[in-house]
Design an enzyme around this catalytic site. Structure first.
Site, PDB file in Angstrom:
ATOM      1  N   ARG A 179       0.853  -1.189   0.000  1.00  0.00           N
ATOM      2  CA  ARG A 179       0.000   0.000   0.000  1.00  0.00           C
ATOM      3  C   ARG A 179       0.888   1.238   0.000  1.00  0.00           C
ATOM      4  O   ARG A 179       1.080   1.871   1.051  1.00  0.00           O
ATOM      5  CB  ARG A 179      -0.910  -0.019   1.225  1.00  0.00           C
ATOM      6  CG  ARG A 179      -1.944  -1.133   1.185  1.00  0.00           C
ATOM      7  CD  ARG A 179      -2.691  -1.206   2.486  1.00  0.00           C
ATOM      8  NE  ARG A 179      -1.749  -1.387   3.610  1.00  0.00           N
ATOM      9  CZ  ARG A 179      -2.101  -1.596   4.869  1.00  0.00           C
ATOM     10  NH1 ARG A 179      -3.371  -1.653   5.182  1.00  0.00           N
ATOM     11  NH2 ARG A 179      -1.190  -1.751   5.792  1.00  0.00           N
ATOM     12  N   ASP A 209       2.297   4.866  -0.127  1.00  0.00           N
ATOM     13  CA  ASP A 209       1.737   6.123   0.368  1.00  0.00           C
ATOM     14  C   ASP A 209       1.571   7.143  -0.749  1.00  0.00           C
ATOM     15  O   ASP A 209       2.103   6.972  -1.846  1.00  0.00           O
ATOM     16  CB  ASP A 209       2.689   6.728   1.414  1.00  0.00           C
ATOM     17  CG  ASP A 209       2.425   6.181   2.805  1.00  0.00           C
ATOM     18  OD1 ASP A 209       1.274   5.777   3.079  1.00  0.00           O
ATOM     19  OD2 ASP A 209       3.368   6.157   3.614  1.00  0.00           O
ATOM     20  N   TYR A 266      12.632  -1.849  -2.663  1.00  0.00           N
ATOM     21  CA  TYR A 266      12.381  -0.433  -2.926  1.00  0.00           C
ATOM     22  C   TYR A 266      13.684   0.251  -3.306  1.00  0.00           C
ATOM     23  O   TYR A 266      14.759  -0.163  -2.878  1.00  0.00           O
ATOM     24  CB  TYR A 266      11.849   0.270  -1.664  1.00  0.00           C
ATOM     25  CG  TYR A 266      10.410  -0.020  -1.330  1.00  0.00           C
ATOM     26  CD1 TYR A 266       9.397   0.819  -1.778  1.00  0.00           C
ATOM     27  CD2 TYR A 266      10.060  -1.097  -0.537  1.00  0.00           C
ATOM     28  CE1 TYR A 266       8.076   0.582  -1.448  1.00  0.00           C
ATOM     29  CE2 TYR A 266       8.737  -1.350  -0.198  1.00  0.00           C
ATOM     30  CZ  TYR A 266       7.740  -0.504  -0.656  1.00  0.00           C
ATOM     31  OH  TYR A 266       6.437  -0.740  -0.328  1.00  0.00           O
ATOM     32  N   ARG A 323      11.433   5.176   4.298  1.00  0.00           N
ATOM     33  CA  ARG A 323      11.640   6.628   4.316  1.00  0.00           C
ATOM     34  C   ARG A 323      12.326   7.092   5.607  1.00  0.00           C
ATOM     35  O   ARG A 323      13.085   8.060   5.600  1.00  0.00           O
ATOM     36  CB  ARG A 323      10.296   7.336   4.114  1.00  0.00           C
ATOM     37  CG  ARG A 323       9.808   7.189   2.663  1.00  0.00           C
ATOM     38  CD  ARG A 323       8.343   7.554   2.504  1.00  0.00           C
ATOM     39  NE  ARG A 323       8.070   8.899   2.961  1.00  0.00           N
ATOM     40  CZ  ARG A 323       6.851   9.401   3.130  1.00  0.00           C
ATOM     41  NH1 ARG A 323       5.783   8.644   2.871  1.00  0.00           N
ATOM     42  NH2 ARG A 323       6.688  10.626   3.557  1.00  0.00           N
TER      43      ARG A 323
END
Lengths: 262, 262
Positions: free
Chosen positions: A50, A52, A111, A198
């Site tokens: 999911r 952001d 990622y 992040r």
């Protein structure tokens, strides 16, 4: 009722995120609308991650079921056609096993976080990199990153809104490499906590600036306290590159890693 | 009256090209307006290459003169500030010798052409790649590219509007490499004819499709006739990567290579 697995590439800049929300356009809603436009069927499109608001994907994976079977090449082509107004594309579509689940069957997620590290902002890569004008030392960032690889309690590195029951995760890979003016941070794990990548990046850039040492990163990890890690890097530089399924049976990872919350 | 050398990065998608024209916005006009906004001086900004409408740059070089000297870091920052409405950025600014000329002093130019080679179009790289949905054989393209390297009459590989006096050029490098779904074509030379890179790419993709052989490329080169080469690839995939100055004095290249027309 056949199940289909698709890969999805998108520029997340104009979306509230993957997940359907009342507050604005989502990738999920755009995909569900495209499936409806093509098949007339209202489906639930389940994503692997999911992402952001503002986060991009090159290799998001999703699944959905159709009552009426369709050729996979028609699905790929028709979804691309109906998605044309949006920066969303479906590179591949295939038939999946009935028990395949894009989120729960995933065994590896990767990622990439891109930092543009120069005085001037981006022109060609605008919207896809985090612009950090202060010089960053990528080597010291890489050395500090090594501290975080492996199985740890990442409670310091998750959003205070993270709903995961456990904050123990296994980071398989966390590399920092400079290529000219760009620093690429690649992260791989079975799953992530909410905002984990992040916050990892926001912490490592403190090391790159020379404000934090490798030891400070170790202490932040040990503290298990969000306030002890660095800031959350902006979504603009983050991209879900790849989701893999079906690792070897001797997978050493733990049940708590099964569900992804990044 | 000091001369300044700047590098310029831009997304050419919304411009009529580098050169100031009555028909729409140009990179050159945007830069000249930004210099005026900062200094109050109306200058001529001379670029190394007159990129066409839709062509991008990461490493365009330009020069201009100011009556009143300015610190180079102020020039870089102020130009970036005033260019903010546009996808144009000035990564570096420095003082140049009074006889430095961005176009005529250049001794090497390198372009990259990006092809997205998959069924589905681009999402994240939209506007920066040429989408070719038919499978291309990058190895045979690379083999055919080797035929074109060196000093040749490239009359078959220039726009019918090309105004260069001679069509003899020396291609120092022409490489074709596949990385997943993307094929990157890198081309380096002292200078190029108008549309030369795009016609080289348009020809090599015929080889990649299996429609042309390496021998067909050889014959197209020998013919010295534009109608015998492949089509002109679209501007969207082309990017001026780098311009170099001041090669060794034993430069074997010829006077006809001095002026670039790509």
């Amino acid at each position: 009722m056949p199940r289909y697995k698709i890969t999805v590439e998108y520029d997340g800049g104009s979306f509230v995120g993957w997940q359907r929300q009342d507050t604005g356009p989502s990738i999920q809603a755009a995909l569900e609308d495209a499936v409806f436009a093509f098949t007339g069927e209202r489906v639930h499109v389940q994503g692997a991650g999911r992402t952001d608001a503002g986060v991009h994907a090159r290799g998001q994976v999703a699944h959905f079921d159709l009552v009426k079977p369709q050729p996979t090449e028609s699905i790929r082509g028709a979804l691309c056609f109906h998605l044309r107004p949006h920066p969303i594309v479906v590179p591949t579509a295939e038939i999946a096993a009935p028990d395949f689940h894009a989120r729960f069957s995933a065994t590896y997620r990767r990622y990439r976080y891109r930092i543009l590290n120069r005085r001037s902002p981006a022109a060609l890569d605008r919207g896809q990199v985090w612009h950090v004008p202060v010089p960053l030392d990528a080597d010291s960032m890489a050395a500090a990153a090594a501290v975080l690889v492996g199985r740890h309690d990442f409670n310091s590195f998750r959003s205070i809104n993270c709903q995961a029951a456990s904050s123990i995760k296994t980071l398989d890979m966390l590399s920092v490499r400079r290529d000219g003016e760009e620093i690429a941070i690649d992260v791989g794990a079975r799953s992530f906590l909410h905002n984990q990548v992040r916050i990892l990046v926001g912490t490592l850039q403190l090391v790159g600036r020379g404000q934090w040492s490798k030891r400070d990163v170790e202490e932040a990890l040990r503290a298990c306290d969000r306030t002890r890690a660095g800031p959350t890097a902006p979504p603009v530089g983050l991209c879900l590159m790849e989701v893999r399924y079906g690792l070897a049976a001797d997978d050493r990872r733990n049940a708590e890693d099964l569900v992804d919350d990044e």
